[in-house]
Motif scaffolding. Structure first.
Motif, PDB file in Angstrom:
ATOM      1  N   ASP A 457     -47.926 -64.299  59.312  1.00 24.62           N
ATOM      2  CA  ASP A 457     -46.978 -63.218  59.072  1.00 24.62           C
ATOM      3  C   ASP A 457     -45.924 -63.190  60.175  1.00 24.62           C
ATOM      4  O   ASP A 457     -46.157 -63.666  61.301  1.00 24.62           O
ATOM      5  N   GLN A 458     -44.737 -62.595  59.870  1.00 24.28           N
ATOM      6  CA  GLN A 458     -43.620 -62.645  60.803  1.00 24.28           C
ATOM      7  C   GLN A 458     -42.918 -61.298  60.888  1.00 24.28           C
ATOM      8  O   GLN A 458     -43.072 -60.440  60.017  1.00 24.28           O
ATOM      9  N   GLN A 459     -42.098 -61.149  61.975  1.00 28.16           N
ATOM     10  CA  GLN A 459     -41.265 -59.968  62.164  1.00 28.16           C
ATOM     11  C   GLN A 459     -39.876 -60.415  62.603  1.00 28.16           C
ATOM     12  O   GLN A 459     -39.705 -61.482  63.190  1.00 28.16           O
ATOM     13  N   TRP A 461     -35.230 -59.026  62.818  1.00 30.50           N
ATOM     14  CA  TRP A 461     -34.162 -58.044  62.608  1.00 30.50           C
ATOM     15  C   TRP A 461     -33.461 -58.342  61.284  1.00 30.50           C
ATOM     16  O   TRP A 461     -33.493 -59.449  60.781  1.00 30.50           O
ATOM     17  N   MET A 466     -35.261 -66.051  58.948  1.00 31.24           N
ATOM     18  CA  MET A 466     -36.716 -66.101  58.978  1.00 31.24           C
ATOM     19  C   MET A 466     -37.175 -67.388  58.274  1.00 31.24           C
ATOM     20  O   MET A 466     -36.820 -67.636  57.122  1.00 31.24           O
ATOM     21  N   ALA A 513     -33.952 -53.410  56.503  1.00 29.10           N
ATOM     22  CA  ALA A 513     -35.290 -53.242  57.069  1.00 29.10           C
ATOM     23  C   ALA A 513     -36.298 -52.995  55.953  1.00 29.10           C
ATOM     24  O   ALA A 513     -35.971 -52.475  54.888  1.00 29.10           O
ATOM     25  N   GLN A 515     -40.703 -54.169  54.529  1.00 30.08           N
ATOM     26  CA  GLN A 515     -41.772 -55.156  54.523  1.00 30.08           C
ATOM     27  C   GLN A 515     -41.693 -55.959  53.225  1.00 30.08           C
ATOM     28  O   GLN A 515     -41.672 -55.386  52.139  1.00 30.08           O
ATOM     29  N   ILE A 536     -43.496 -60.583  55.730  1.00 24.05           N
ATOM     30  CA  ILE A 536     -42.386 -60.601  56.688  1.00 24.05           C
ATOM     31  C   ILE A 536     -41.890 -59.165  56.841  1.00 24.05           C
ATOM     32  O   ILE A 536     -41.443 -58.547  55.871  1.00 24.05           O
ATOM     33  N   THR A 537     -41.985 -58.650  58.062  1.00 22.72           N
ATOM     34  CA  THR A 537     -41.567 -57.272  58.361  1.00 22.72           C
ATOM     35  C   THR A 537     -40.231 -57.311  59.083  1.00 22.72           C
ATOM     36  O   THR A 537     -40.093 -57.963  60.125  1.00 22.72           O
ATOM     37  N   ILE A 538     -39.256 -56.604  58.518  1.00 20.39           N
ATOM     38  CA  ILE A 538     -37.915 -56.546  59.108  1.00 20.39           C
ATOM     39  C   ILE A 538     -37.711 -55.138  59.670  1.00 20.39           C
ATOM     40  O   ILE A 538     -37.771 -54.140  58.935  1.00 20.39           O
ATOM     41  N   TYR A 539     -37.491 -55.039  60.997  1.00 20.89           N
ATOM     42  CA  TYR A 539     -37.313 -53.761  61.680  1.00 20.89           C
ATOM     43  C   TYR A 539     -35.836 -53.393  61.756  1.00 20.89           C
ATOM     44  O   TYR A 539     -34.953 -54.253  61.659  1.00 20.89           O
TER      45      TYR A 539
END
Length: 821
Positions: A457-459, A461, A466, A513, A515, A536-539
């Motif tokens: 899994d990834q994070q 902006w 990604m 932003a 998930q 992949i979570t984008i903050y």
């Protein structure tokens, strides 16, 4: 790799080749016909596909014909110990001196580049066209009104297109110019590299679109406004196109998924080249690429001079085509400017291509034979017909003397998969017919789906690239495998691979932003699929983003033509927003760029061609748009490339050692490295501190023609080169003499009948040697020597030309006599 002709290698010397794609600069629009080329002294032969082709001759062992007008004048280049730019006209080859040619119009005016500026040559006089305020410019094309189109640096260092007319250079904006027609319409590529095909007309630029892919470029335009070029397709292939009345048409290929179009005449005939076999999208060193003519919806394979490569650069209104072709034994396109001959093809205007029917798709168990039965028809019955069945893992070749009988061929697959079986038939005038079927090879125990691992899994902006580094395995391998990544926001990425070993790493930028579940699916050639997911979570981006801090590195002092490596560092500690896009403006109009996923150092390199002081500006931009810059100073001292002089062409028998002595001169250096590429996959190299003659020896295992390339590199990396040929085996010795006769005939007063007489004697030599009748072959060579000697004594041949032919023929005689004694 994909390798351009020399005119591309020199680029614009604007050093902005990433913006100004030089490839289209070898293609031209052509107006109405006025006559045939005057090449009466050149000797025609048949290409590998049966099309009449003429080696135009050149001073050196390699050459390229780049453009041709309707009066039959041809411009191009040749390689001796340096590159020479040539005009072929009325049987005479003229060395044009310092102009790097691009095109010639019907008045005999030649557009190109003289030194750092675009220029026009006519009757020995050159006109400097100036620039748009920058240091350099280069012409790409000239029309029959005398208007010249090309590219130039502006005062700000950008590269813009221009149209020059009546002493005035007009800026037409950021277009990589390829061609101009008699109405003043200009075509090329617009936008950031690689760009999209576009047309400039009366100050307005039109986007011509693509064949479904992301990029395209226009290469030629005729007086009807029809435009040709090259585009990516939706499937990711590169295909030639024809644009007319707002519609872009895919012209297809030679059967292997890659084609490029370079020129079009007013009859709508299009020329270019395409992959024929062993194709890596036109990029591999062993690709087999053939020139083509497209007309009336049909392809003609123009063939080669026996080698693996040819390229059609231009076509005049009479349908005659000029370009570049390899002879037998030349097969490495990674050194394309060092090999091949300038050629003129004269395809049959009324020939129609054969039609092929390969039947229905088939299914077979792995290890069991499968048969394909195909039929062919040909309205012009231009036989015999050569057919090729490409099975996807092997090729079967044969010849048909009639179209009446079906042809059946068989093959056995040892690996499961869905194979495209291509049936290709070429008539005796190059007309090409294609059809294909799919053969599904099924494993004996049944097929299983691939197993997919999508990764961790990834994070990131919003806006960050990604990447998903997925892997997969397949217990019952069934080639090929297609993959797709569904990113979870409606976007997808896809492609295919031929092995589980090395899948790609696709990437995607999310704009909001949240998930996201990205699903990776791999489908084998028989339709079985496996999948895996990655989260992949984008903050939300950080508030108050700050620009990266850049250190451009140390000031440097180096030399012209040497490779300068500038190492810069950057950091973005407070609000890191990867990835970071970097660009280095080298101060001479050139730039380098890339993407960094991590903070730290990057080391791009560049070659300056002129002495001077250059301010190098490094800019790093984070993924949220904040940019930081720094500068360094590079001082370039004068330096020239080494000038290398190889020995003459040589003859040898398989297994016999030859010795090569070469010399070089250089303005200033304290040591040099040298390398000899023998043309058979082997090489010698060394190091020297003295400008003395260098010697090396080599033995060839097999008969053939080998193009030997000698390079000398000085201490700062400047490279000089020269070539010579080694002809191994008696048949090749005679072939070399044939080439010499054709070359001499192109530049002397030999008539066609006299040339045919000399070549006829050499045909007899070939036949006698092939039949094992060495003494009779020697007799024919003696007759050849006597005839050449007579031509030398009566002034038909210059003394040096006659002596060169006689010396080579005597060399063959001596070797044949020694072998038979």
């Amino acid at each position: 790799m994909r390798v351009f002709p020399l005119v591309v290698a020199v680029c614009l010397a604007l050093a902005a080749c990433d913006l100004v794609d030089p490839e289209p600069s070898t293609v031209r629009p052509k107006p109405a016909t006025t006559g045939k080329p005057s090449l009466a002294t050149a000797s025609s032969e048949r290409s590998s596909t049966g099309v009449p082709v003429t080696d135009l001759g050149s001073p050196g062992p390699a050459g390229q014909a780049l453009a041709m007008n309707d009066a039959g004048q041809v411009v191009g280049m040749s390689l001796t110990n340096t590159f020479r730019w040539l005009l072929w006209s009325d049987g005479v080859i003229t060395d044009l001196g310092g102009i790097e040619v691009a095109d010639i119009n019907n008045a005999g005016r030649i557009a190109g580049k003289c030194g750092a500026h675009a220029c026009v040559w006519q009757s020995g006089a050159t006109t400097d066209l100036g620039t748009l305020g920058g240091a350099s410019s280069a012409a790409s094309d000239i029309n029959n009104a005398g208007q010249v189109a090309g590219n130039s640096q502006t005062a700000s260092g950008e590269v813009h297109g221009f149209v020059w007319a009546d002493g005035v250079m007009t800026d037409i904006g950021q277009i990589a110019v390829a061609a101009i027609n008699d109405a003043g319409q200009v075509v090329g590529a617009c936008g950031s590299a690689p760009g999209r095909a576009c047309r400039w007309e009366n100050g307005a630029i039109s986007d011509l679109g693509t064949l479904g892919g992301t990029s395209s470029r226009a290469s030629g335009i005729n007086n009807a406004g029809q435009i040709v070029g090259t585009s990516l397709t939706a499937a990711g292939q590169t295909h030639a196109f024809l644009w007319a009345n707002g519609t872009m048409t895919d012209l297809g290929d030679l059967g292997q998924g890659h084609s490029e179009a370079f020129a079009i005449n007013d009859a709508g005939q299009v020329v270019g080249y395409g992959c024929w076999d062993l194709c890596d999208n036109g990029q591999g060193h062993d690709d087999m690429l053939h020139a083509f003519l497209w007309a009336r919806g049909e392809m003609t394979d123009l063939g080669t001079l026996g080698g693996s490569y040819s390229r059609a650069n231009d076509i005049n209104a009479g349908g005659e085509v000029v370009g570049h072709a390899f002879r037998t034994g030349e097969d490495n396109i990674s050194e394309i400017e060092m090999s091949g001959r300038p050629v003129l093809w004269q395809p049959e205007p009324d020939n129609t291509a054969p039609t092929v029917n390969a039947g229905a798709d088939r299914e077979v168990e792995v290890g069991q034979p499968v048969s394909v039965t195909f039929t062919l028809a040909d309205a012009t019955a231009n036989g015999p017909w050569t057919w090729y069945v490409s099975w996807g893992d092997a090729t079967t070749v044969g010849t048909a003397t009639t179209t009446a009988d079906p042809i059946t061929v068989s093959h056995t697959y040892n690996q499961a998969g869905a194979y495209r079986v291509l049936v290709r038939v070429t008539d005796d005038a190059g007309g090409l017919g294609l059809d294909d079927v799919t053969v599904r090879a099924i494993p004996a125990g049944g097929n299983t789906a691939p197993t997919v691992i999508a990764g961790a899994d990834q994070q990131g902006w919003p806006g960050a690239q990604m990447s998903v580094a997925f892997r997969f395995a397949d217990e019952t391998p069934a080639t090929p495998w297609t993959w797709q990544v569904s990113w979870g926001d409606g976007a997808t990425s896809s492609g295919s691979v031929s092995s589980p070993c090395c899948p790609p790493t696709p990437s995607h930028a999310y704009q909001s932003a949240g998930q996201y579940t990205a699903r990776v699916t791999v489908t084998d050639g028989l339709g079985a699929s496996g999948s895996d997911d990655v989260i992949i979570t984008i903050y939300e981006p950080p508030a108050g983003n700050t620009a990266p801090t850049v250190n451009a590195g140390f000031d440097q002092t180096w030399f012209a033509y040497g490779t300068v490596r500038q190492t810069f560092n950057f950091s973005d500690r407070s609000t890191p927003a990867p990835p970071w896009h970097w660009e280095v403006a080298w101060g001479d109009g050139a730039s380098s760029s890339g993407v960094a996923d991590q903070m730290g150092s990057v080391s791009p390199s560049h070659v300056y061609t002129a002495a001077g002081q250059y301010t190098v500006r490094v800019t790093v931009t984070d993924n949220l748009g904040a940019a930081g810059s720094d500068e360094a100073l590079i001082s370039i001292s004068p330096n020239d490339r080494p000038t290398v002089t190889a020995g003459p062409d040589q003859m040898a028998q398989p297994g016999q050692s030859i010795s090569e002595t070469f010399t070089f001169v250089d303005d200033a250096s304290i040591f040099w490295t040298w390398r000899i590429n023998w043309g058979d996959g082997r090489s010698n190299s060394g190091f020297t501190t003295r400008i003395d003659p260098m010697n090396a020896s080599h033995a060839y295992a097999d008969a053939g023609r080998y193009s030997v390339i000698i390079t000398v590199t000085d201490r700062v990396g400047a490279v000089g080169a020269d070539t010579f040929a080694v002809w191994v085996g008696p048949a090749q010795w005679v072939e070399a003499l044939v080439e010499q006769v054709n070359r001499v005939a192109a530049t002397t007063a030999l008539t066609q009948d006299q040339t045919r007489g000399l070549l006829g004697k050499l045909d007899q030599v070939r036949a006698k040697l092939a039949a094992g009748q060495t003494d009779q072959g020697i007799n024919q060579l003696e007759a050849f020597v006597n005839q050449v000697d007579a031509f030398g004594r009566n002034g038909t041949l210059a003394a040096d030309s006659a002596q060169g032919l006689i010396a080579w023929a005597r060399g063959i005689i001596d070797r044949l006599q020694a072998a038979s004694s």
